[in-house]
Design a protein around this motif. Structure first.
Motif, PDB file in Angstrom:
ATOM      1  N   GLU A 108       9.454  -8.315  -7.941  1.00 15.46           N
ATOM      2  CA  GLU A 108       8.342  -8.591  -8.853  1.00 15.46           C
ATOM      3  C   GLU A 108       8.904  -8.916 -10.254  1.00 15.46           C
ATOM      4  OE1 GLU A 108       4.989  -8.606  -8.545  1.00 15.46           O
ATOM      5  OE2 GLU A 108       4.924  -8.127  -6.401  1.00 15.46           O
ATOM      6  N   THR A 143       3.158  -6.635 -13.191  1.00 20.59           N
ATOM      7  CA  THR A 143       1.760  -6.503 -12.748  1.00 20.59           C
ATOM      8  C   THR A 143       1.494  -5.230 -11.948  1.00 20.59           C
ATOM      9  OG1 THR A 143       2.235  -7.744 -10.723  1.00 20.59           O
ATOM     10  CG2 THR A 143       1.502  -9.013 -12.637  1.00 20.59           C
ATOM     11  N   CYS A 144       2.496  -4.344 -11.842  1.00 20.37           N
ATOM     12  CA  CYS A 144       2.321  -3.123 -11.052  1.00 20.37           C
ATOM     13  C   CYS A 144       3.371  -2.101 -11.474  1.00 20.37           C
ATOM     14  CB  CYS A 144       2.444  -3.427  -9.549  1.00 20.37           C
ATOM     15  SG  CYS A 144       4.033  -4.156  -9.082  1.00 20.37           S
ATOM     16  N   THR A 189       0.849  -1.200   0.000  1.00 21.88           N
ATOM     17  CA  THR A 189       0.000   0.000   0.000  1.00 21.88           C
ATOM     18  C   THR A 189       0.880   1.244   0.000  1.00 21.88           C
ATOM     19  OG1 THR A 189      -0.065  -0.009   2.413  1.00 21.88           O
ATOM     20  CG2 THR A 189      -1.850  -1.151   1.263  1.00 21.88           C
ATOM     21  N   TYR A 249       1.489   4.467  -6.557  1.00 26.61           N
ATOM     22  CA  TYR A 249       1.638   3.031  -6.759  1.00 26.61           C
ATOM     23  C   TYR A 249       0.389   2.521  -7.463  1.00 26.61           C
ATOM     24  CZ  TYR A 249       1.785  -1.976  -5.825  1.00 26.61           C
ATOM     25  OH  TYR A 249       1.779  -3.342  -5.965  1.00 26.61           O
ATOM     26  N   THR A 256       5.369   1.895 -10.041  1.00 24.34           N
ATOM     27  CA  THR A 256       5.411   3.051  -9.156  1.00 24.34           C
ATOM     28  C   THR A 256       5.881   4.251  -9.954  1.00 24.34           C
ATOM     29  OG1 THR A 256       6.147   3.876  -6.995  1.00 24.34           O
ATOM     30  CG2 THR A 256       7.785   2.705  -8.293  1.00 24.34           C
ATOM     31  N   ASP A 272      -1.459  -0.919  -8.692  1.00 21.44           N
ATOM     32  CA  ASP A 272      -1.492  -2.369  -8.531  1.00 21.44           C
ATOM     33  C   ASP A 272      -2.197  -3.007  -9.729  1.00 21.44           C
ATOM     34  OD1 ASP A 272      -1.185  -4.863  -7.472  1.00 21.44           O
ATOM     35  OD2 ASP A 272      -2.807  -4.678  -6.004  1.00 21.44           O
TER      36      ASP A 272
END
Length: 197
Positions: free
Chosen positions: A193, A106-107, A2, A34, A109, A36
């Motif tokens: 990741e 998959t994410c 988070t 961020y 920042t 997700d």
């Protein structure tokens, strides 16, 4: 995860105004983000010319202008550094947006800076245009020469003129991006990741 996977950042000169937002004395805003979900970058980082061209066209279609797009590491991970100019929301001048996007499979920042023009605007552009002449001042985007619409690409935004106009928001933005980059540290879980492809 988070908040943000950015665990360390030198915020010297910035005052916190929200949970993940800061402001400095020059009016530059800094925010951390961020996401997700898989990044929406239009091409892999390994295909840089394709990525640059797509980003330039996206900016033009949105009424903005891409000034720079390069791939540069953030704490050892490949990232996209962009500088984009957009019309000022108050209807006069421009706002310069600088960001580092660190994509994973998959994410992602994002560290984002926002530098609005304030007071009198257009001096940098007028001086450079006068020096170069209109034929050498306005040039096609080096990333997508066929891109139309948006804010025009011109030599007034070139970094070689930052020293002449050290207080211009674009100069201050570039300076802040250079200063912040080496201080960024990322959460090891984010770094672990799978890579963006």
């Amino acid at each position: 995860m988070t908040g943000t996977p950015i665990t360390q950042l030198d915020l010297n000169g910035f005052q916190q105004v929200d949970q993940l937002a800061w402001l400095d004395d020059n009016g530059i805003g800094l925010t951390l983000h961020y996401f997700d979900l898989p990044p929406d970058l239009p091409a892999p980082l390994e295909r840089l010319p394709e990525l640059q061209a797509a980003l330039a066209r996206q900016a033009a279609e949105a009424g903005a202008g891409l000034i720079e797009a390069v791939v540069e590491p953030v704490d050892g991970l490949p990232a996209v550094r962009q500088i984009v100019k957009v019309p000022h929301w108050q209807g006069h001048g421009q706002v310069f947006l600088g960001s580092y996007t660190v994509p994973r499979a998959t994410c992602s920042t994002v560290l984002k800076l926002q530098a609005p023009e304030q007071g009198m605007t257009g001096l940098r552009e007028a001086v450079v245009a006068d020096r170069l002449g209109p034929d050498r001042y306005f040039v096609p985007s080096p990333y997508a020469p066929d891109a139309t619409g948006g804010l025009p690409f011109h030599m007034g935004d070139d970094p070689q003129y930052d020293a002449m106009f050290p207080d211009h928001p674009l100069s201050l933005l570039r300076q802040a991006l250079r200063r912040l980059l080496p201080t960024v540290r990322l959460d090891p879980r984010f770094k672990a990741e799978p890579a963006f492809a």
